[in-house]
Design an enzyme around this catalytic site. Structure first.
Site, PDB file in Angstrom:
ATOM      1  N   THR A 251      -7.734   5.425  11.137  1.00  0.00           N
ATOM      2  CA  THR A 251      -7.721   6.693  10.400  1.00  0.00           C
ATOM      3  C   THR A 251      -8.345   7.822  11.219  1.00  0.00           C
ATOM      4  O   THR A 251      -9.224   7.574  12.065  1.00  0.00           O
ATOM      5  CB  THR A 251      -8.508   6.515   9.082  1.00  0.00           C
ATOM      6  OG1 THR A 251      -8.725   7.800   8.491  1.00  0.00           O
ATOM      7  CG2 THR A 251      -9.865   5.879   9.296  1.00  0.00           C
ATOM      8  N   ASP A 252      -7.924   9.044  10.905  1.00  0.00           N
ATOM      9  CA  ASP A 252      -8.555  10.231  11.513  1.00  0.00           C
ATOM     10  C   ASP A 252     -10.017  10.366  11.058  1.00  0.00           C
ATOM     11  O   ASP A 252     -10.810  11.067  11.685  1.00  0.00           O
ATOM     12  CB  ASP A 252      -7.766  11.508  11.183  1.00  0.00           C
ATOM     13  CG  ASP A 252      -7.496  11.719   9.697  1.00  0.00           C
ATOM     14  OD1 ASP A 252      -7.940  10.893   8.862  1.00  0.00           O
ATOM     15  OD2 ASP A 252      -6.836  12.724   9.353  1.00  0.00           O
TER      16      ASP A 252
ATOM     17  N   TYR B 211     -16.508   4.545   5.299  1.00  0.00           N
ATOM     18  CA  TYR B 211     -15.100   4.201   5.577  1.00  0.00           C
ATOM     19  C   TYR B 211     -14.807   4.372   7.071  1.00  0.00           C
ATOM     20  O   TYR B 211     -14.292   3.456   7.729  1.00  0.00           O
ATOM     21  CB  TYR B 211     -14.197   5.092   4.720  1.00  0.00           C
ATOM     22  CG  TYR B 211     -12.719   4.994   5.021  1.00  0.00           C
ATOM     23  CD1 TYR B 211     -12.053   3.770   5.002  1.00  0.00           C
ATOM     24  CD2 TYR B 211     -11.968   6.141   5.309  1.00  0.00           C
ATOM     25  CE1 TYR B 211     -10.687   3.686   5.269  1.00  0.00           C
ATOM     26  CE2 TYR B 211     -10.612   6.073   5.563  1.00  0.00           C
ATOM     27  CZ  TYR B 211      -9.979   4.845   5.549  1.00  0.00           C
ATOM     28  OH  TYR B 211      -8.624   4.764   5.817  1.00  0.00           O
TER      29      TYR B 211
ATOM     30  N   LYS C 179     -13.957   1.451   9.809  1.00  0.00           N
ATOM     31  CA  LYS C 179     -12.656   1.444  10.488  1.00  0.00           C
ATOM     32  C   LYS C 179     -12.849   1.498  12.005  1.00  0.00           C
ATOM     33  O   LYS C 179     -12.118   0.849  12.750  1.00  0.00           O
ATOM     34  CB  LYS C 179     -11.794   2.622  10.016  1.00  0.00           C
ATOM     35  CG  LYS C 179     -11.324   2.520   8.570  1.00  0.00           C
ATOM     36  CD  LYS C 179     -10.349   1.375   8.316  1.00  0.00           C
ATOM     37  CE  LYS C 179      -8.974   1.632   8.871  1.00  0.00           C
ATOM     38  NZ  LYS C 179      -8.015   0.547   8.483  1.00  0.00           N
TER      39      LYS C 179
ATOM     40  N   ALA D 140      -6.410  -2.797   4.112  1.00  0.00           N
ATOM     41  CA  ALA D 140      -7.755  -2.269   4.338  1.00  0.00           C
ATOM     42  C   ALA D 140      -8.399  -1.956   2.999  1.00  0.00           C
ATOM     43  O   ALA D 140      -7.727  -1.921   1.964  1.00  0.00           O
ATOM     44  CB  ALA D 140      -7.669  -0.987   5.175  1.00  0.00           C
TER      45      ALA D 140
ATOM     46  N   ASP E 275      -5.321 -13.120   1.981  1.00  0.00           N
ATOM     47  CA  ASP E 275      -6.558 -12.500   1.480  1.00  0.00           C
ATOM     48  C   ASP E 275      -7.381 -11.966   2.646  1.00  0.00           C
ATOM     49  O   ASP E 275      -7.920 -12.729   3.455  1.00  0.00           O
ATOM     50  CB  ASP E 275      -7.378 -13.507   0.657  1.00  0.00           C
ATOM     51  CG  ASP E 275      -8.615 -12.852   0.037  1.00  0.00           C
ATOM     52  OD1 ASP E 275      -8.820 -11.635   0.248  1.00  0.00           O
ATOM     53  OD2 ASP E 275      -9.367 -13.558  -0.656  1.00  0.00           O
TER      54      ASP E 275
ATOM     55  N   GLY F 191       0.804  -1.225   0.000  1.00  0.00           N
ATOM     56  CA  GLY F 191       0.000   0.000   0.000  1.00  0.00           C
ATOM     57  C   GLY F 191       0.835   1.272   0.000  1.00  0.00           C
ATOM     58  O   GLY F 191       2.048   1.241   0.231  1.00  0.00           O
TER      59      GLY F 191
ATOM     60  N   LEU G 152       0.866   3.743   2.165  1.00  0.00           N
ATOM     61  CA  LEU G 152       1.491   3.885   3.479  1.00  0.00           C
ATOM     62  C   LEU G 152       2.130   2.557   3.904  1.00  0.00           C
ATOM     63  O   LEU G 152       3.275   2.531   4.365  1.00  0.00           O
ATOM     64  CB  LEU G 152       0.428   4.320   4.505  1.00  0.00           C
ATOM     65  CG  LEU G 152       0.867   4.338   5.966  1.00  0.00           C
ATOM     66  CD1 LEU G 152       2.009   5.331   6.199  1.00  0.00           C
ATOM     67  CD2 LEU G 152      -0.321   4.697   6.885  1.00  0.00           C
TER      68      LEU G 152
HETATM   69  N1  LIG Z   1      -2.868   6.778   3.059  1.00  0.00           N
HETATM   70  C1  LIG Z   1      -3.428   7.576   3.960  1.00  0.00           C
HETATM   71  O1  LIG Z   1      -3.440   8.831   3.800  1.00  0.00           O
HETATM   72  C2  LIG Z   1      -4.019   7.003   5.232  1.00  0.00           C
HETATM   73  C3  LIG Z   1      -4.478   7.911   6.180  1.00  0.00           C
HETATM   74  C4  LIG Z   1      -5.020   7.435   7.346  1.00  0.00           C
HETATM   75  C5  LIG Z   1      -5.099   6.075   7.581  1.00  0.00           C
HETATM   76  N2  LIG Z   1      -4.670   5.187   6.652  1.00  0.00           N
HETATM   77  C6  LIG Z   1      -4.783   3.759   6.965  1.00  0.00           C
HETATM   78  O2  LIG Z   1      -3.500   3.178   6.790  1.00  0.00           O
HETATM   79  C7  LIG Z   1      -3.615   1.856   6.290  1.00  0.00           C
HETATM   80  C8  LIG Z   1      -2.804   1.710   5.018  1.00  0.00           C
HETATM   81  O3  LIG Z   1      -3.235   2.648   4.055  1.00  0.00           O
HETATM   82  P1  LIG Z   1      -2.595   2.686   2.610  1.00  0.00           P
HETATM   83  O4  LIG Z   1      -2.511   4.110   2.234  1.00  0.00           O
HETATM   84  O5  LIG Z   1      -1.346   1.874   2.553  1.00  0.00           O
HETATM   85  O6  LIG Z   1      -3.764   1.976   1.778  1.00  0.00           O
HETATM   86  P2  LIG Z   1      -3.750   1.477   0.249  1.00  0.00           P
HETATM   87  O7  LIG Z   1      -2.662   2.142  -0.506  1.00  0.00           O
HETATM   88  O8  LIG Z   1      -5.152   1.572  -0.239  1.00  0.00           O
HETATM   89  O9  LIG Z   1      -3.344  -0.056   0.383  1.00  0.00           O
HETATM   90  C9  LIG Z   1      -4.254  -1.009   0.837  1.00  0.00           C
HETATM   91  C10 LIG Z   1      -3.505  -2.312   1.051  1.00  0.00           C
HETATM   92  O10 LIG Z   1      -4.468  -3.314   1.439  1.00  0.00           O
HETATM   93  C11 LIG Z   1      -4.263  -4.453   0.625  1.00  0.00           C
HETATM   94  N3  LIG Z   1      -5.502  -5.177   0.373  1.00  0.00           N
HETATM   95  C12 LIG Z   1      -6.672  -4.683  -0.113  1.00  0.00           C
HETATM   96  N4  LIG Z   1      -7.569  -5.675  -0.294  1.00  0.00           N
HETATM   97  C13 LIG Z   1      -6.930  -6.838   0.093  1.00  0.00           C
HETATM   98  C14 LIG Z   1      -7.316  -8.173   0.147  1.00  0.00           C
HETATM   99  N5  LIG Z   1      -8.529  -8.601  -0.235  1.00  0.00           N
HETATM  100  N6  LIG Z   1      -6.417  -9.077   0.618  1.00  0.00           N
HETATM  101  C15 LIG Z   1      -5.178  -8.699   1.015  1.00  0.00           C
HETATM  102  N7  LIG Z   1      -4.756  -7.429   0.979  1.00  0.00           N
HETATM  103  C16 LIG Z   1      -5.619  -6.502   0.520  1.00  0.00           C
HETATM  104  C17 LIG Z   1      -3.744  -3.899  -0.702  1.00  0.00           C
HETATM  105  O11 LIG Z   1      -3.077  -4.947  -1.419  1.00  0.00           O
HETATM  106  P3  LIG Z   1      -3.466  -5.211  -2.968  1.00  0.00           P
HETATM  107  O12 LIG Z   1      -3.290  -3.894  -3.663  1.00  0.00           O
HETATM  108  O13 LIG Z   1      -2.511  -6.249  -3.390  1.00  0.00           O
HETATM  109  O14 LIG Z   1      -4.918  -5.641  -2.961  1.00  0.00           O
HETATM  110  C18 LIG Z   1      -2.800  -2.809  -0.215  1.00  0.00           C
HETATM  111  O15 LIG Z   1      -1.548  -3.354   0.133  1.00  0.00           O
HETATM  112  C19 LIG Z   1      -5.113   1.592   6.128  1.00  0.00           C
HETATM  113  O16 LIG Z   1      -5.553   0.906   7.283  1.00  0.00           O
HETATM  114  C20 LIG Z   1      -5.730   2.964   6.070  1.00  0.00           C
HETATM  115  O17 LIG Z   1      -7.042   2.931   6.590  1.00  0.00           O
HETATM  116  C21 LIG Z   1      -4.108   5.626   5.470  1.00  0.00           C
END
Ligand SMILES: NC(=O)c1ccc[n+]([C@@H]2O[C@H](COP(=O)([O-])OP(=O)(O)OC[C@H]3O[C@@H](n4cnc5c(N)ncnc54)[C@H](OP(=O)(O)O)[C@@H]3O)[C@@H](O)[C@H]2O)c1
Length: 292
Positions: free
Chosen positions: A110-111, A133, A137, A69, A45, A10, A12
């Protein structure tokens, strides 16, 4: 510590996996998107509780950083059932597996669990989410804390600075638009406390090194709108502030209108010695493009 990082491809999660791998034996949970190079991997998964339990055992992890997520707020609004499976049912299964096998669980949230009308939000406040969302969460957080005593939930603010993969963090996507000669249109009426992945990794390290549990807020030291962030990025690149266009939410309606102000008060996180970087330092870590 042997740490299983879910969501390690992802935006982050990929960056966190690489940063944690500097000090820990990271096992990255792989799904569809390629992982950062050089990490040990297991397949996983999120939508299969059996696969989640199996992955915890197979990885032989002593701790899990749960970053996977369904994290796209607009897509969650369009498909609440899928959001519930990915963000709630998966947390129930993971908490159960971690409790059964004595594994430390740190789950990212998340915030956007907050409704945005009582900022800054404290770790002890009762969130009132307005988005699917945020609701899923929050239910996922409860599943983690109720299902796995001793677990910690880290609520992350809007991420800026260096990310992982094709998408850019909030500051990277602005920088990439400016570099392409475009004029980013950014909201003046959505306030957050942006934080960089390096700072989030530092909080996770502190939690891994302790038995601190419960909710921790990972917000940066400055409250700002997306437009303010755009001006900071423009300044860091020597671009004209005139290239950043101010926009109100009602001028560009989103599928899931975001809360007005989800700035985070991080008192509990500060109490474990955590000090996030200033925004200027995080922005300086930006990649110049997705493959940089
Ligand atoms: N980015 C932000 O600004 C932000 C802010 C606040 C909180 N967060 C939290 O931080 C965490 C990480 O965010 P992120 O930005 O890294 O999210 P992201 O870029 O959307 O990545 C989501 C991750 O979840 C995996 N995933 C989704 N469906 C799946 C499935 N069925 N089985 C296994 N893996 C799966 C994806 O893998 P695949 O692509 O291979 O499916 C990807 O690695 C989340 O919990 C999010 O709520 C993020």
């Amino acid at each position: 510590v042997r740490v299983l990082v879910t969501g390690a491809s992802g935006l982050l999660g990929g960056r966190l996996a690489l940063l944690l791998a500097r000090d820990h034996a990271v096992v990255a949970a792989r799904h569809e998107t390629p992982l950062p190079a050089g990490l040990d991997a297991v397949t996983f998964d999120l939508l299969s509780p059996a696969s989640i339990a199996e992955t915890v055992v197979q990885s032989q992890a002593e701790a899990v950083v749960h970053s996977a997520a369904f994290a796209d707020a607009d897509r969650c609004e369009a498909d609440p059932a899928l959001a519930h499976r990915a963000n709630v049912v998966a947390c129930e299964a993971l908490a159960r597996a971690c409790r059964t096998h004595g594994v430390r669980l740190l789950a990212l949230s998340t915030d956007l669990v907050f409704g945005g009308d009582a900022a800054p939000a404290r770790e002890t406040d009762d969130p009132q989410p307005i988005l699917v969302y945020g609701r899923t969460k929050l239910d996922g957080e409860r599943a983690v804390l109720d299902g796995c005593p001793g677990a910690a939930v880290v609520r992350v603010a809007l991420v800026h600075g260096r990310g992982h993969g094709r998408r850019g963090t909030a500051s990277e996507s602005i920088a990439w638009q400016l570099a392409a000669g475009r004029t980013p249109r950014l909201f003046v009426d959505q306030f957050r406390t942006p934080v960089d992945a390096e700072s989030v990794a530092d909080l996770l390290q502190r939690l891994l090194a302790s038995d601190a549990h419960g909710v921790f807020h990972a917000g940066g030291p400055e409250r700002m709108s997306r437009h303010d962030l755009g001006l900071r990025v423009a300044a860091s690149l020597g671009a004209s502030p005139g290239q950043i266009v101010a926009l109100r939410q009602d001028e560009a309606p989103q599928a899931a209108p975001r809360p007005r102000d989800v700035s985070l008060d991080c008192t509990r996180a500060h109490a474990v010695g955590w000090r996030p970087r200033p925004v200027a330092a995080g922005v300086a870590l930006d990649r110049r493009g997705p493959d940089a």
